[in-house]
Write a protein that holds these residues in place. Structure first.
Motif, mmCIF file in Angstrom:
data_model
loop_
_atom_site.group_PDB
_atom_site.id
_atom_site.type_symbol
_atom_site.label_atom_id
_atom_site.label_comp_id
_atom_site.label_asym_id
_atom_site.label_seq_id
_atom_site.Cartn_x
_atom_site.Cartn_y
_atom_site.Cartn_z
ATOM 1 N N PHE A 175 0.828 -1.197 0.000
ATOM 2 C CA PHE A 175 0.000 0.000 0.000
ATOM 3 C C PHE A 175 0.868 1.254 0.000
ATOM 4 C CE2 PHE A 175 -2.661 3.212 2.136
ATOM 5 C CZ PHE A 175 -3.764 3.193 1.301
ATOM 6 N N LYS A 176 1.896 1.245 0.819
ATOM 7 C CA LYS A 176 2.808 2.393 0.904
ATOM 8 C C LYS A 176 3.506 2.627 -0.437
ATOM 9 C CE LYS A 176 6.433 4.336 3.801
ATOM 10 N NZ LYS A 176 7.310 4.125 4.945
ATOM 11 N N LYS A 177 3.932 1.550 -1.100
ATOM 12 C CA LYS A 177 4.576 1.681 -2.408
ATOM 13 C C LYS A 177 3.608 2.269 -3.441
ATOM 14 C CE LYS A 177 7.910 -2.114 -2.111
ATOM 15 N NZ LYS A 177 8.307 -3.419 -2.679
ATOM 16 N N LEU A 178 2.361 1.846 -3.395
ATOM 17 C CA LEU A 178 1.366 2.377 -4.333
ATOM 18 C C LEU A 178 1.127 3.858 -4.103
ATOM 19 C CD1 LEU A 178 -1.234 -0.545 -4.346
ATOM 20 C CD2 LEU A 178 0.295 0.100 -6.208
ATOM 21 N N GLY A 187 2.354 7.118 -6.632
ATOM 22 C CA GLY A 187 1.310 7.925 -7.231
ATOM 23 C C GLY A 187 0.134 7.141 -7.777
ATOM 24 N N THR A 188 0.126 5.836 -7.566
ATOM 25 C CA THR A 188 -0.977 5.017 -8.053
ATOM 26 C C THR A 188 -2.247 5.277 -7.249
ATOM 27 O OG1 THR A 188 0.576 3.317 -8.745
ATOM 28 C CG2 THR A 188 -1.727 2.658 -8.567
#
Length: 76
Positions: free
Chosen positions: A67-70, A74-75
């Motif tokens: 979730f943090k990576k998304l 900017g996803t």
């Protein structure tokens, strides 16, 4: 070949009526339709278990990390 096993199932009245209509319009018995539906559900379960077994050795990631990576990408 073994004979069929008799059982009792309880259906909601609207589900039973829909099943009766489908049986009449497809020229199949209620038992045939119920057996087909149960077999399809069991096939789906078997496919899910096979997929789970195939992916069992894949590395896992915590949901929070994904979730943090998304969010950072900017996803989201």
């Amino acid at each position: 070949m073994p004979s069929d096993t008799r059982t009792t199932i309880y259906l909601k009245p609207k589900v039973y009526r829909a099943l009766e209509v489908k049986a009449a319009t497809t020229d199949r018995s209620l038992s045939d339709l119920v057996n087909a539906a149960v077999l399809e559900s069991l096939r789906e379960d078997a496919l899910d278990l096979e997929a789970f077994d195939r992916r069992a050795k894949e590395p896992t990631q915590a949901f929070e990390k994904v979730f943090k990576k998304l969010r950072c990408g900017g996803t989201l």
